[in-house]
Design a protein around this motif. Structure first.
Motif, mmCIF file in Angstrom:
data_model
loop_
_atom_site.group_PDB
_atom_site.id
_atom_site.type_symbol
_atom_site.label_atom_id
_atom_site.label_comp_id
_atom_site.label_asym_id
_atom_site.label_seq_id
_atom_site.Cartn_x
_atom_site.Cartn_y
_atom_site.Cartn_z
ATOM 1 N N GLY A 212 -11.981 -1.377 -9.254
ATOM 2 C CA GLY A 212 -10.261 -1.233 -9.555
ATOM 3 C C GLY A 212 -9.132 -0.929 -8.424
ATOM 4 N N VAL A 213 -9.711 -0.948 -7.034
ATOM 5 C CA VAL A 213 -8.963 -0.329 -5.852
ATOM 6 C C VAL A 213 -9.701 -2.187 -4.986
ATOM 7 C CG1 VAL A 213 -8.556 1.469 -6.025
ATOM 8 C CG2 VAL A 213 -10.777 0.531 -4.945
ATOM 9 N N VAL A 214 -8.949 -2.370 -4.073
ATOM 10 C CA VAL A 214 -9.495 -3.262 -3.026
ATOM 11 C C VAL A 214 -8.445 -2.864 -1.740
ATOM 12 C CG1 VAL A 214 -8.722 -5.644 -2.165
ATOM 13 C CG2 VAL A 214 -8.404 -5.227 -4.963
ATOM 14 N N THR A 215 -9.588 -3.537 -0.799
ATOM 15 C CA THR A 215 -9.423 -2.335 1.090
ATOM 16 C C THR A 215 -9.153 -3.748 1.761
ATOM 17 O OG1 THR A 215 -11.638 -3.059 1.343
ATOM 18 C CG2 THR A 215 -11.321 -0.874 -0.072
ATOM 19 N N PHE A 216 -8.988 -3.317 2.723
ATOM 20 C CA PHE A 216 -7.667 -4.190 3.569
ATOM 21 C C PHE A 216 -8.642 -5.132 4.354
ATOM 22 C CE2 PHE A 216 -6.593 -4.900 7.850
ATOM 23 C CZ PHE A 216 -5.388 -6.295 7.732
ATOM 24 N N GLN A 217 -10.101 -4.929 3.978
ATOM 25 C CA GLN A 217 -11.085 -5.968 4.990
ATOM 26 C C GLN A 217 -11.511 -6.293 3.606
ATOM 27 O OE1 GLN A 217 -13.160 -5.788 7.319
ATOM 28 N NE2 GLN A 217 -12.973 -7.189 6.965
ATOM 29 N N ALA A 218 -11.458 -6.445 2.161
ATOM 30 C CA ALA A 218 -11.689 -7.335 1.306
ATOM 31 C C ALA A 218 -10.237 -8.509 1.271
ATOM 32 C CB ALA A 218 -11.711 -6.748 -0.557
ATOM 33 N N PHE A 219 -9.785 -7.555 1.828
ATOM 34 C CA PHE A 219 -8.282 -8.768 1.441
ATOM 35 C C PHE A 219 -8.182 -9.595 2.676
ATOM 36 C CE2 PHE A 219 -3.031 -9.124 3.010
ATOM 37 C CZ PHE A 219 -3.092 -10.353 2.850
ATOM 38 N N ILE A 220 -8.513 -9.308 4.079
ATOM 39 C CA ILE A 220 -8.879 -10.261 5.000
ATOM 40 C C ILE A 220 -9.805 -11.434 4.566
ATOM 41 C CG2 ILE A 220 -9.348 -9.865 7.394
ATOM 42 C CD1 ILE A 220 -6.981 -9.188 7.364
ATOM 43 N N ASP B 191 0.676 -0.893 0.003
ATOM 44 C CA ASP B 191 -0.148 -0.033 -0.301
ATOM 45 C C ASP B 191 0.861 1.211 0.357
ATOM 46 O OD1 ASP B 191 -2.272 1.700 -0.019
ATOM 47 O OD2 ASP B 191 -2.329 0.960 2.684
ATOM 48 N N LYS B 192 1.820 1.203 -1.382
ATOM 49 C CA LYS B 192 2.438 2.431 -1.043
ATOM 50 C C LYS B 192 1.773 3.578 -0.509
ATOM 51 C CE LYS B 192 5.623 -0.549 -3.518
ATOM 52 N NZ LYS B 192 6.218 -1.197 -2.713
ATOM 53 N N LYS B 193 0.592 4.558 -0.787
ATOM 54 C CA LYS B 193 0.732 5.536 -0.890
ATOM 55 C C LYS B 193 -0.519 5.895 0.360
ATOM 56 C CE LYS B 193 -0.039 6.959 -6.092
ATOM 57 N NZ LYS B 193 -1.719 7.244 -6.728
ATOM 58 N N ARG B 194 -0.326 4.470 1.302
ATOM 59 C CA ARG B 194 -1.005 4.615 3.294
ATOM 60 C C ARG B 194 -2.408 5.077 2.544
ATOM 61 N NH1 ARG B 194 2.403 1.770 3.207
ATOM 62 N NH2 ARG B 194 4.300 1.580 4.634
ATOM 63 N N THR B 195 -2.843 4.492 1.756
ATOM 64 C CA THR B 195 -4.610 4.715 1.276
ATOM 65 C C THR B 195 -5.896 3.570 2.221
ATOM 66 O OG1 THR B 195 -4.898 4.308 -0.953
ATOM 67 C CG2 THR B 195 -3.658 6.376 -0.427
ATOM 68 N N GLY B 196 -4.776 2.670 2.474
ATOM 69 C CA GLY B 196 -6.140 1.041 2.662
ATOM 70 C C GLY B 196 -6.504 0.765 1.355
ATOM 71 N N GLN B 197 -6.228 0.709 0.920
ATOM 72 C CA GLN B 197 -6.457 0.275 -0.358
ATOM 73 C C GLN B 197 -5.431 0.797 -1.466
ATOM 74 O OE1 GLN B 197 -10.524 2.383 -1.541
ATOM 75 N NE2 GLN B 197 -8.750 4.354 -2.689
ATOM 76 N N MET B 198 -5.198 -0.212 -2.612
ATOM 77 C CA MET B 198 -4.475 -0.306 -3.685
ATOM 78 C C MET B 198 -4.800 -0.942 -4.567
ATOM 79 S SD MET B 198 -2.332 -3.949 -2.332
ATOM 80 C CE MET B 198 -1.720 -3.429 -0.823
ATOM 81 N N ASP B 199 -3.621 -1.100 -5.889
ATOM 82 C CA ASP B 199 -4.984 -0.882 -7.106
ATOM 83 C C ASP B 199 -4.188 -2.765 -7.665
ATOM 84 O OD1 ASP B 199 -2.034 -1.564 -8.104
ATOM 85 O OD2 ASP B 199 -1.605 1.031 -8.552
ATOM 86 N N MET B 200 -4.724 -2.983 -8.468
ATOM 87 C CA MET B 200 -4.803 -4.071 -8.850
ATOM 88 C C MET B 200 -3.264 -4.847 -9.445
ATOM 89 S SD MET B 200 -7.722 -4.713 -12.412
ATOM 90 C CE MET B 200 -7.111 -6.229 -12.746
ATOM 91 N N ASP B 201 -2.513 -4.244 -9.624
ATOM 92 C CA ASP B 201 -0.787 -4.213 -9.918
ATOM 93 C C ASP B 201 -0.417 -4.796 -8.563
ATOM 94 O OD1 ASP B 201 -0.906 -4.398 -12.453
ATOM 95 O OD2 ASP B 201 -0.546 -2.510 -12.966
ATOM 96 N N VAL C 101 -12.753 -10.106 -4.338
ATOM 97 C CA VAL C 101 -12.328 -8.686 -3.604
ATOM 98 C C VAL C 101 -13.020 -7.339 -4.688
ATOM 99 C CG1 VAL C 101 -11.116 -9.839 -2.921
ATOM 100 C CG2 VAL C 101 -10.105 -9.244 -4.906
ATOM 101 N N ASP C 102 -13.021 -7.743 -5.486
ATOM 102 C CA ASP C 102 -13.400 -5.857 -6.297
ATOM 103 C C ASP C 102 -14.875 -6.018 -7.424
ATOM 104 O OD1 ASP C 102 -14.367 -3.331 -7.339
ATOM 105 O OD2 ASP C 102 -12.375 -3.609 -8.168
#
Length: 897
Positions: free
Chosen positions: A810-818, A769-779, A804-805
């Motif tokens: 186009g983004v995935v949250t930490f809750q979706a990852f968990i 999570d490079k931008k520290r937004t709590g979500q990230m793109d597909m790559d 997860v999406d």
């Protein structure tokens, strides 16, 4: 693309080389490094063992890596085993051209998988060029064993290294930073095995200063129990200053693939008990939600008609009681309902999370009880509430104005009626018929004075009519009596006008018979009448009611009063002048021996009357001063109330905004265990709740302001309504944030995820999570999945993204990852698993008996199943047989079966 069918001359001029994907620059094949005999020896052994681990599936193997691939046959066979695909049919001839064609078919296949080859030609492989052959095998290893661990902008090396670091982090003396020096002492290999199969290795007995024993132990255990062939020699690794990185990566990738898909198994009875317990709890939560939703909606439906009632009251006291009732609703009755609404949403989210975690269909409340329905009804309630308060305040203003106008009407009407009393009798008398000439002349002058007085009262009559008209327009409740009184005054005024005109005509007819006139009486009367009228007006003004709403208005009245007082000396001179006229009359009468038979024949205003009214004016002036000063003090008090409320509101408003922003940051930057986060959030919530006295203080100040009928406040932009809404949103937001952590704990506990795993998930997520937004793109998400041990192809990644999406954002949250990790890496109940578990309890029958359920399950859960299972109706049915298939369908829905 560079032609990979390059000639030997090209190879010899540029040296042997192997192309890596541009994203794998750190793994580029370095021809100079191959000149190190130790590294070349390690690569030969490792690459040979790796190839044989796949070729043995086809019943063959190689002995010499540069010799056994020269005819291309085993090379094509290796690619078929690895990929599971069929290559073109090889040529079986022994000639060089046949061998070159076979090798080219293998290279064509590799290139068809998106691998760009540089300076590798079939001729070099056929000629047994060792360095070219090793480079080709490294290309195959990268593409088919390691590349799946890499994604856009993220190298396979980084993903594999992160996996190794995460798995070996808890072990002492292990610090994996690369794929060469970090593995020399053998502890990292042993840690990987112990992490996944602790029963195979006694890690505590290993010593960092005995690398040969450590390496041989790991290699032997891996070959014997994990089916990973021995690809390296411990002596070669220990005896080399820096082991070959590619050999280590190749060997470690085998561990990655061996461990990445492990799952736990559950017994059939435990699985069913778990499923039933979840279902029973979910049903209880559904019932609680339905009841809470019904109660809240019923309260809203009962409250809205009360708030929409706009029936006006007749008096200020009745309207102020309505306002007090509304304050009671705002401060006593509504806050618990706000909490119920928030709790309802939390219960709904918790229930949906539990249903999703247990693979149950989503809960659909009964019609009209959706969260959206409740939010809609709540919105209608707040709309009615806002309109009701505005209406009440407007009504209070209207009634205040009506009370003021009604009192003013009564005062002016009373003064006018007092003045008109006896005027009709005076105007209709025939006294002039028997009067002397002087008396007639006196009567005429008296009548002229009366007309002057009558004209002076015209303005008051118009004011009375205007006030009555305004009371009608403002819908005054006692308008009929006001109208009747006004009508009577107007009719009487018209009659007075007619009678006045008639009397004047009568007097003028006899005027020729009148000769003498008392000029002094006439002058007195002419000057006394307007002065008397001025004094009556002054007394009326000094006793007039006033209503103001701020300091500026009362100061305006005080200024006007001071101006009035400044005219009193001049008025006193006029009074003295009028009294001097009367004194002159007395002086002349006395001087001439005239006996005055009565008062001034032209006016009823006596000097005593003037003096009495003047005394009254002088008494009313200080009374007016006092009333104005009291009102000034009242307005100053009101201004103090405004300032007091504004001071507190200007603190509370920004405090609420700051807390809302802090909660937003906390929800993204949470540290520690979930329990720690939950404790911290609840402490944070308690600190917010402890701020409630400040809100209550504001409510008390606001009540004082409303009771003082203050409708504006220039010292603050915050209204009590604004602050109430902000406070309620703050309480709701912290409650929802706490609920999110509780749902994560539910996810962890429901799926058996350890705190250590959750910490690993959070660490891995934050790494990508490079931008520290709590979500990230597909790559970045793909890189994250690889780092957590998921081997990905394009189809598998597309499946995961669908989970997860689902909305293709186009983004995935930490809750979706968990949710995904708990679903994929822990033991998850599915309909098929539950059916299989029932089949075990039923001894492989298609039905189950009640006694079997009672024998295998706890009593309450056994009876729960029996009560809900339909009778089995299949061809092999027997009395008392129960259909566990339909029961599983009811639990999970047809789609899961």
């Amino acid at each position: 693309m560079v032609d990979y069918h390059a000639s030997n001359s090209q190879a010899s001029s540029g040296g042997p080389a192997i192309y890596m994907d541009p994203r794998e620059q750190e793994n580029d094949w370095d021809r100079d490094l191959l000149l190190d005999p130790a590294w070349e020896k390690q690569q030969r052994k490792t690459f040979t063992a790796w190839c044989n681990s796949h070729l043995r599936k086809a019943g063959t193997q190689i002995e010499n890596i540069e010799e056994d691939f020269r005819d291309g046959l085993k090379l094509m066979l290796l690619l078929e085993v690895i990929s599971g695909e069929r290559l073109p049919k090889p040529e079986r001839g022994k000639m060089r051209v046949h061998k070159i064609n076979n090798v080219n078919k293998a290279l064509d296949y590799i290139a068809g998988k998106g691998v760009k080859l540089v300076s590798i030609g079939a001729e070099e492989i056929v000629d047994g060029n060792a360095k070219m052959t090793l480079g080709m095998i490294w290309t195959i290893i990268l593409r088919f064993a390691i590349q799946d661990i890499s994604v856009e902008e993220t190298s396979a090396k980084e993903g594999l290294l992160l996996w190794c670091q995460r798995k070996t982090a808890p072990y002492k003396n292990v610090n994996v930073q690369n794929f060469h020096i970090s593995w020399k002492d053998g502890l990292a290999f042993n840690a990987l095995i112990h992490r996944h199969r602790p029963e195979l290795i006694d890690y505590d007995k290993l010593r960092k200063d005995d690398p040969l024993t450590n390496l041989n132990n790991a290699f032997e255990v891996a070959e014997k129990y994990l089916d990973i062939p021995k690809m390296m020699d411990a002596e070669d690794i220990v005896g080399t200053l820096r082991p070959d990185e590619k050999a280590i990566m190749t060997y470690v990738s085998c561990f990655y693939h061996a461990f990445s898909g492990a799952q736990k198994a559950e017994t059939a009875a435990n699985r069913i008990c778990k499923v039933l317990a979840v279902n029973q709890e979910n049903e209880h939560l559904m019932e609680d939600y339905e009841k809470l939703a019904s109660d809240l909606l019923d309260w809203i439906r009962r409250t809205i008609p009360w708030l929409e009632n706009r029936a006006p009251e007749k008096t200020m006291a009745e309207m102020q009681q309505k306002l007090e009732d509304f304050r009671g609703y705002r401060r006593v009755h509504k806050p618990p309902k706000v909490q119920e609404k928030c709790q309802l949403e939390i219960n709904f989210n918790t229930l949906q999370t539990k249903l999703r975690l247990s693979n149950r269909p989503a809960f659909m409340p009964s019609e009209g009880r959706m969260v959206s329905d409740i939010n809609g009804s709540w919105h209608n309630l707040e709309g009615a509430e806002k309109g009701y308060e505005e209406w009440m305040l407007n009504e209070i203003r209207r009634l205040e104005r009506l009370d003021h106008l009604a009192e003013k009407f009564r005062q002016k009407a009373t003064i006018h009626e007092s003045w008109t009393d006896g005027k009709e009798a005076m105007l209709t008398q025939k006294d002039y018929e028997t009067a002397s000439l002087s008396e007639v002349k006196a009567l005429l002058r008296k009548h002229e004075a009366f007309e002057s007085d009558l004209a002076a009262h015209q303005d008051r009559v118009e004011q009375i009519a205007a006030i009555a008209q305004e009371l009608n327009e403002l819908d005054y409740y006692d308008s009929p009596s006001v109208n009747a009184r006004c009508q009577k005054i107007c009719e009487q005024w018209d009659a007075l006008g007619s009678l006045t005109q008639s009397r004047r005509e009568s007097l003028e007819r006899t005027e020729k018979q009148l000769e003498s006139i008392d000029e002094l009486y006439l002058e007195y009367a002419k000057r006394a009448a307007p002065f008397n009228n001025w004094m009556e007006g002054a007394m009326e003004d000094l006793q007039d009611m006033f209503i103001v709403h701020n300091i500026e208005e009362i100061q305006g009245l005080i200024t006007a009063h001071e101006q009035f007082k400044s005219t009193l000396p001049e008025a006193n001179k006029e009074r003295e002048a009028i009294q001097a006229i009367q004194a002159e009359v007395q002086k002349i009468a006395q001087y001439n021996g005239i006996k005055l038979s009565g008062g001034n024949p032209y006016t009823t205003i006596t000097p005593k009357t003037i003096d009495n009214k003047w005394d009254k004016v002088e008494q009313l002036v200080p009374q007016r001063d006092k009333a104005l000063q009291e009102e000034l003090a009242k307005q100053q008090s009101n201004d103090h109330l405004r300032r007091k409320f504004a001071t507190q509101a200007n603190i509370v408003g920004p405090w609420i905004q700051t807390k809302m922003e802090e909660i937003g940051r906390i929800s993204i930057e949470m540290n520690g265990t979930l329990e720690d986060q939950l404790v911290n959030l609840r402490e944070y919530e308690q600190s917010i709740i402890e701020y409630k006295p400040n809100i209550d203080q504001l409510e008390g100040d606001h009540q004082l302001i409303q009771e003082a009928l203050i409708f504006d406040n220039k010292y603050t932009a915050y209204t009590m309504e604004h602050l109430r809404v902000g406070w309620e949103q703050l309480l709701t937001t912290i409650a929802r944030t706490i609920n999110e952590i509780e749902n994560q704990i539910l996810t962890r506990d429901a799926k058996g995820i350890s705190q250590e795993q959750l910490h690993e998930y959070r660490t891995s997520f934050n790494h990508f999570d490079k931008k520290r937004t709590g979500q990230m793109d597909m790559d970045n998400y793909r890189a994250l999945l690889v780092a957590t041990g998921n081997s990905l192809g394009d189809a598998e990644f597309a499946r995961i993204m669908g989970i997860v999406d689902p909305n293709n954002s186009g983004v995935v949250t930490f809750q979706a990852f968990i949710d995904f990790m708990s679903r994929e890496t822990t033991d998850t109940d599915t309909a098929d698993q539950v059916i299989a578990s029932f089949k075990i309890l039923a001894a492989d029958k298609n039905f189950i008996m009640a006694e079997e359920l009672r024998r295998e399950l706890p009593p309450d859960q056994a009876e729960y199943c029996i009560a809900r299972m339909a009778p089995y109706s299949g061809p092999d049915a027997k009395p008392g047989a129960l259909d566990y298939m339909s029961f599983s369908t009811a639990l999970y829905g047809e789609s899961d079966l």
